[in-house]
Design an enzyme around this catalytic site. Structure first.
Site, PDB file in Angstrom:
ATOM      1  N   GLU A  25       0.828  -1.187   0.000  1.00  0.00           N
ATOM      2  CA  GLU A  25       0.000   0.000   0.000  1.00  0.00           C
ATOM      3  C   GLU A  25       0.867   1.243   0.000  1.00  0.00           C
ATOM      4  OE1 GLU A  25      -1.409   1.484   4.223  1.00  0.00           O
ATOM      5  OE2 GLU A  25      -1.984  -0.599   3.935  1.00  0.00           O
ATOM      6  N   GLY A  26       0.293   2.330  -0.516  1.00  0.00           N
ATOM      7  CA  GLY A  26       0.938   3.626  -0.504  1.00  0.00           C
ATOM      8  C   GLY A  26       0.023   4.627   0.155  1.00  0.00           C
ATOM      9  N   GLY A  27       0.375   5.904   0.014  1.00  0.00           N
ATOM     10  CA  GLY A  27      -0.391   6.929   0.680  1.00  0.00           C
ATOM     11  C   GLY A  27      -1.825   7.020   0.207  1.00  0.00           C
ATOM     12  N   ASP A 139       9.074   8.786 -10.871  1.00  0.00           N
ATOM     13  CA  ASP A 139       9.210   8.222  -9.522  1.00  0.00           C
ATOM     14  C   ASP A 139      10.064   6.957  -9.568  1.00  0.00           C
ATOM     15  OD1 ASP A 139       8.888   8.220  -6.790  1.00  0.00           O
ATOM     16  OD2 ASP A 139       6.941   7.233  -6.822  1.00  0.00           O
TER      17      ASP A 139
END
Length: 503
Positions: A25-27, A139
């Protein structure tokens, strides 16, 4: 509030997919291992946070650019299989690559120089292909580099940040996307970027693989990004000094002094390998656990970018998508305001040619027939104020809480940030207490971090943070005092500071 928490309030039973388990998961998103039932194959299902639905332009950008990204078919790029929405959830299905990330392998140790150069060559190969197609990743970092079972590496999340861009223009200055440890100087300043920005990020990854840590380190993300702008190109320790021309050519502060394509980088890599010091290719990096020389000489055998196509491609290609997505604007966009000159660039091993004309951006195109915008979580269609307050509160919490994405989404982009949403509310309801409290919290954030920068003698950083705070609260006397102190400190003075801000 993390992505998993946000997703618990909505139905993530996406038709056609059977979710097996979470895998990351990320932000603003969670990734699940799922089965695409129509083909009975495992996929990595990336489910975006429902908070993104608060941006009415998100659906169009996400779907249009996601489809374009899916056309990037290359052995070193993750393949996108499907993209769409169900209810209030957007999702993207990509191939599942089970071999772990480069971040994990750096932590575990055991990489030798030959393997490291193979990895760098594979990343450059994927970037070279995508840049020819007009895409910029923005990124590139170890967490986005995955391993196939045969040892090849692939770059993940290519174009996802662009797909989340809520702007209409194809190039938007003033905001940045990326991870501070790996972002280029032009990213940190919030300027438009092209493929050479990705190559800079590749340089930071190569440095970290060799040394064990990113090239610039500080206690906070603000300072790290500023170091990318102002500090000289890092030098490799003696055992790897023969590879310094690669770092110079990737991490030059001026994009014009970097390698102009991934192919140019690999050509330089091959020349260095051909003249490498005896035993250098199989040397285990000092920051890692020693292993056998199982990859010794591997670079000569496995580096896959050939110089044969270098003459046929443009020097660089401008991105077809802009920067500044509503919920992914990076923490350091304000460095775009800095009048400071970056440090003098180190000459690259392969100077770049002049940029070619940019390829035209693809048309936005209409949404698919029958597609409906999902409704923001917790808000009915007619509750515009509540929807904007919900969006602002989520971004505020994410940007100021300990362990969150510090500073991210607070005031950039102007319309699609916590500050932007609060100001929209105040334009309709000037006395709205919740919005006024949110604006005050953002101003307090800048007071606190401006003071910390000044207290450490980081005068340039302090001045830039103060400038951001004064845009929010132009009459703030405390910020004015810090501004005077920062200007005095930059001029060589020893100013006294006001007491630390309350809270």
């Amino acid at each position: 509030m993390n992505a998993t928490v946000l997703l618990t309030s909505v139905d993530i039973n996406i038709p056609g997919y059977r979710i097996l388990r979470p895998i990351g998961e990320g932000g603003m998103a969670s990734v699940f291992l799922a089965v695409q039932e129509s083909l009975d194959r495992e996929v990595a299902l990336k489910v975006m946070s429902p908070a993104l639905a608060a941006n009415p332009e998100f659906a169009s950008r996400f779907l249009t650019e996601g489809k374009i990204t899916a056309r990037l078919q290359h052995p070193n790029l993750v393949t996108v299989h499907d993209i769409g929405s169900h209810g209030s959830v957007y999702y993207l299905a990509a191939e599942y690559i089970p071999g772990g990330t480069l971040k994990e392998r750096i932590t575990e140790g055991g990489l030798d120089v030959g393997h490291i150069l193979d990895i760098a060559g594979d990343i450059a190969s994927g970037l070279d292909f995508a840049h020819q197609k007009g895409f910029v990743h923005r990124d590139v970092k170890p967490g986005n580099v995955l391993f196939r079972n045969d040892g090849r590496v692939v770059l993940a999340d290519f174009g996802i940040a662009k797909a989340m861009d809520g702007s209409n223009s194809s190039t938007v200055a003033g905001a940045s996307i990326g991870t501070p440890d790996y972002m280029s100087p032009e990213q940190a300043r919030g300027e438009p970027v092209d493929g050479r920005s990705d190559l800079y990020s590749l340089g930071t990854v190569l440095y970290e693989m060799l040394v064990g840590t990113p090239p610039y380190q500080a206690a906070d993300a603000f300072t790290v990004a500023l170091m990318h702008v102002t500090h000289p190109v890092p030098e490799l320790p003696e055992p790897y000094a023969w590879l310094q021309p690669l770092i110079n050519g990737l991490m030059a502060k001026d994009p014009a002094q970097r390698f102009n394509t991934g192919a140019a980088f690999v050509e330089a890599l091959n020349k260095l390998v051909a003249n490498a010091p005896p035993g250098a290719i199989g040397q285990a990096t000092s920051a890692r656990k020693p292993t056998g020389n199982r990859h010794a000489g591997a670079t000569q055998q496995r580096t896959r970018i050939s110089a044969r196509d270098a003459k046929a491609r443009p020097a660089w290609v401008l991105p077809v998508a802009g920067v500044g997505g509503a919920f992914v604007a990076a923490v350091l966009a304000w460095w775009a305001l800095s009048p400071e000159k970056p440090a003098a660039p180190v000459q690259a091993a392969a100077p770049a040619t002049q940029p070619a004309a940019a390829s035209p951006a693809p048309a936005e195109g209409p949404l698919p027939e029958g597609f409906q915008l999902p409704q923001p979580v917790g808000a009915e269609v007619d509750q515009d104020l509540e929807a904007m307050l919900n969006a602002g509160d989520k971004l505020l919490e994410n940007g100021i809480r300990p362990g969150g994405n510090l500073g991210r989404g607070l005031d950039r982009p102007a319309d699609n940030s916590a500050l932007g949403y609060y100001r929209k509310v105040l334009a309709l309801d000037p006395e709205n207490a919740r919005a006024r409290a949110g604006v005050a919290a953002i101003a307090a954030f800048y007071r606190r971090f401006s003071y910390q920068a000044c207290d450490r003698g980081r005068w340039v950083q302090c001045r830039l943070l103060v400038a951001r705070g004064l845009e929010i609260a132009p009459d703030d006397e405390y910020l004015r005092q810090l501004q005077d102190a920062a200007l005095s400190g930059e001029a060589g003075g020893t100013p006294s500071l006001p007491p630390p801000p309350a809270g």
